[in-house]
Design an enzyme around this catalytic site. Structure first.
Site, PDB file in Angstrom:
ATOM      1  N   HIS A 152      -8.389  41.705 -62.911  1.00 16.97           N
ATOM      2  CA  HIS A 152      -8.988  42.605 -63.897  1.00 16.97           C
ATOM      3  C   HIS A 152      -9.278  41.848 -65.190  1.00 16.97           C
ATOM      4  CE1 HIS A 152      -7.145  46.357 -61.830  1.00 16.97           C
ATOM      5  NE2 HIS A 152      -8.400  46.198 -61.474  1.00 16.97           N
ATOM      6  N   ARG A 195     -10.494  43.389 -53.443  1.00 15.46           N
ATOM      7  CA  ARG A 195     -11.598  44.335 -53.305  1.00 15.46           C
ATOM      8  C   ARG A 195     -12.265  44.162 -51.943  1.00 15.46           C
ATOM      9  NH1 ARG A 195     -11.969  41.879 -58.421  1.00 15.46           N
ATOM     10  NH2 ARG A 195     -11.756  43.309 -60.200  1.00 15.46           N
ATOM     11  N   LYS A 205     -14.929  39.702 -58.864  1.00 17.35           N
ATOM     12  CA  LYS A 205     -15.863  40.400 -59.738  1.00 17.35           C
ATOM     13  C   LYS A 205     -16.153  39.534 -60.959  1.00 17.35           C
ATOM     14  CE  LYS A 205     -16.567  45.072 -61.562  1.00 17.35           C
ATOM     15  NZ  LYS A 205     -15.923  46.394 -61.729  1.00 17.35           N
ATOM     16  N   ARG A 233      -5.953  48.963 -53.008  1.00 17.38           N
ATOM     17  CA  ARG A 233      -5.891  48.197 -54.258  1.00 17.38           C
ATOM     18  C   ARG A 233      -5.191  49.008 -55.344  1.00 17.38           C
ATOM     19  NH1 ARG A 233      -8.270  43.984 -57.082  1.00 17.38           N
ATOM     20  NH2 ARG A 233      -9.257  44.459 -59.073  1.00 17.38           N
ATOM     21  N   HIS A 237     -10.468  51.008 -51.310  1.00 14.40           N
ATOM     22  CA  HIS A 237     -10.028  50.769 -52.688  1.00 14.40           C
ATOM     23  C   HIS A 237      -8.690  51.438 -52.987  1.00 14.40           C
ATOM     24  CE1 HIS A 237     -11.621  48.701 -56.182  1.00 14.40           C
ATOM     25  NE2 HIS A 237     -11.091  49.628 -56.959  1.00 14.40           N
ATOM     26  N   TYR A 294      -5.540  51.969 -62.915  1.00 15.13           N
ATOM     27  CA  TYR A 294      -5.294  51.938 -61.474  1.00 15.13           C
ATOM     28  C   TYR A 294      -3.925  52.511 -61.110  1.00 15.13           C
ATOM     29  CZ  TYR A 294      -9.344  49.259 -59.913  1.00 15.13           C
ATOM     30  OH  TYR A 294     -10.607  48.872 -59.577  1.00 15.13           O
TER      31      TYR A 294
END
Length: 337
Positions: A289, A166, A191, A266, A263, A298
Site C-alpha cells: 500500500h 492482488r 500496483k 487480501r 480481494h 482494509y
C-alpha cells in the site's frame, strides 16, 4: 474538420481530433497498470460524457476550467459513493497535470482545477473477512480434487491469503518469482509498478501448497499459474484474472462458503496480521500500500477487535458501597455511600 460544441455550466468547449502523443488522457493512462488503466479509463469516459464529449480520448481536457471541475464534483457526489467519486476526481487532476506538462494549459489553471475538494463522507467498507473455518473448508475441497486444478487452486488460495497479493499480481507471477531457498515471493508487477518481497517461510502452509503445485506443474520457466483444460492438461500461458475469480467462486460453492471475491483474501490478510499484533507500518509494506491510511481501510476485524482494544484501557473507578433505601413508600432504591 467540423468541431462539436461541448456545454457545461454555460461554457462552450470546442473539440477536435488530438494525436495520442498529445492527448493528456492517453498519456496518463499509459502510465498505469492494465487493471488501473481499465478502471481510470471508465472514470475519464464518464467525466468526458459529463462534459459532452464522446469519450476520454476525444474530450478537450485543455479547455477544462475550475467551473467545470466544480460541476463535475457536484454530479459525482450525487451519483457515486465518496471513495468512487474521489477516485474519479483524482483521474481528472492527473489528466490536467499532463495538460500542463504538454504545454496545453498554464499552471494557474491546473492549480485551480486541482483545488476542487474531494467529496466528503464515508460508506461501510466493501468486501468481508474470511473466517478460519471458511479458509480451511476452501483448501479442503481443493485437496479432495485429484486433478491438477485442485493443486493449482489450493496454491493460489494460499497465496491470496498467505501473502495478501492482488489478483492482477497473482496472474503476473512467474515460476522464478518464487524463491523457496530464500523463503520469499517477489511481486514484480505491483500496483503503481512497485516491486516488493513477501516472506514465504518453509514452515508455512503457503510454502507447502506451492511445493505441491510445482510438483504438478513442473519448474519450467513461465507463468506460475496456468490454465488447466479438459482432461487435466495444462497450457503454458498465464491464467487470467477472470479465471482466478471463477476458481475462487467454484471452490466457495463446493465448500458451502458464502460468496466472496479474491480481494476478500487480501482484506483478511491485513485484518489477521493486525489482529495478531503486527504493526500497521509492516502490514502496509507487505500489502504494497502507498500509505497506512489505505491499509487501515482494509481492516475487517469488526466489533470483536474494537472490544478487545477498549479492554486494553483501565479506568481507575472503584465501586462504592450501596445500601437499599425506601423512597416515599415506593419500591426500594439504592443509595450510594
Amino acid at each position: 474538420m467540423e468541431q462539436k460544441a461541448v456545454v457545461l455550466v454555460g461554457e462552450t468547449l470546442p473539440t477536435a481530433p488530438v494525436r495520442l502523443d498529445e492527448n493528456p488522457a492517453a498519456i496518463y493512462l499509459a502510465g498505469l497498470s492494465p487493471q488501473g488503466r481499465r478502471t481510470q479509463l471508465q472514470a475519464l469516459d464518464t467525466i468526458a460524457r459529463m462534459l459532452g464529449a464522446a469519450d476520454a480520448r476525444s474530450c478537450p481536457w485543455a479547455q477544462v476550467r475550475y467551473a467545470h471541475a466544480a460541476a463535475i464534483r457536484s454530479r459525482l457526489q450525487e451519483q457515486y459513493a465518496p471513495a468512487t467519486a474521489n477516485k474519479m476526481l483524482s483521474a481528472l487532476r492527473r489528466v490536467m497535470k499532463e495538460c500542463r506538462r504538454l504545454g496545453q494549459v498554464d499552471a494557474e489553471t491546473v492549480a485551480q482545477v486541482c483545488d476542487v475538494e474531494n467529496v466528503r463522507g464515508s460508506t461501510l467498507p466493501a468486501g468481508r473477512a474470511i473466517t478460519p473455518g471458511e479458509l480451511g473448508a476452501l483448501l479442503r475441497v481443493c485437496s479432495e480434487d485429484p486433478t491438477p486444478a485442485g493443486a493449482r487452486d489450493a496454491a493460489l488460495l494460499a497465496l491470496l491469503y498467505g501473502c495478501g497479493i492482488r489478483r492482477a499480481e497473482l496472474v503476473a507471477l512467474a515460476v522464478e518469482d518464487y524463491r523457496p531457498a530464500g523463503e520469499v515471493l517477489v511481486v514484480k508487477h505491483g500496483k503503481g509498478r512497485k516491486e516488493r518481497e513477501v516472506p514465504v517461510t518453509s514452515e508455512s502452509g503457503t510454502a507447502a501448497a506451492l511445493a505441491d503445485w510445482l510438483l504438478v506443474r513442473g519448474t519450467e520457466p513461465g507463468p506460475l499459474f496456468v490454465p488447466v483444460i479438459k482432461g487435466g492438461r495444462m497450457e503454458l500461458r498465464p491464467l487470467s484474472g477472470q479465471a482466478v475469480f471463477l476458481a475462487v467462486n467454484k471452490r466457495a460453492e463446493q465448500a458451502g462458503v458464502d460468496a466472496l471475491s479474491p480481494h476478500d483474501f487480501r482484506r483478511t490478510f491485513v485484518s489477521d496480521l493486525l489482529d495478531a499484533g503486527a504493526d500497521i507500518a509492516t502490514v502496509q509494506k507487505l500489502a504494497g500500500h502507498a500509505s497506512v491510511n489505505t491499509t487501515a481501510r482494509y481492516d475487517r476485524r469488526g466489533d470483536a477487535a474494537k472490544r478487545k482494544a477498549v479492554a486494553l484501557l483501565h479506568v481507575p473507578y472503584q465501586r462504592r458501597r450501596v445500601s437499599a433505601v425506601r423512597m416515599g413508600g415506593r419500591s426500594p432504591a439504592a443509595r450510594l455511600e
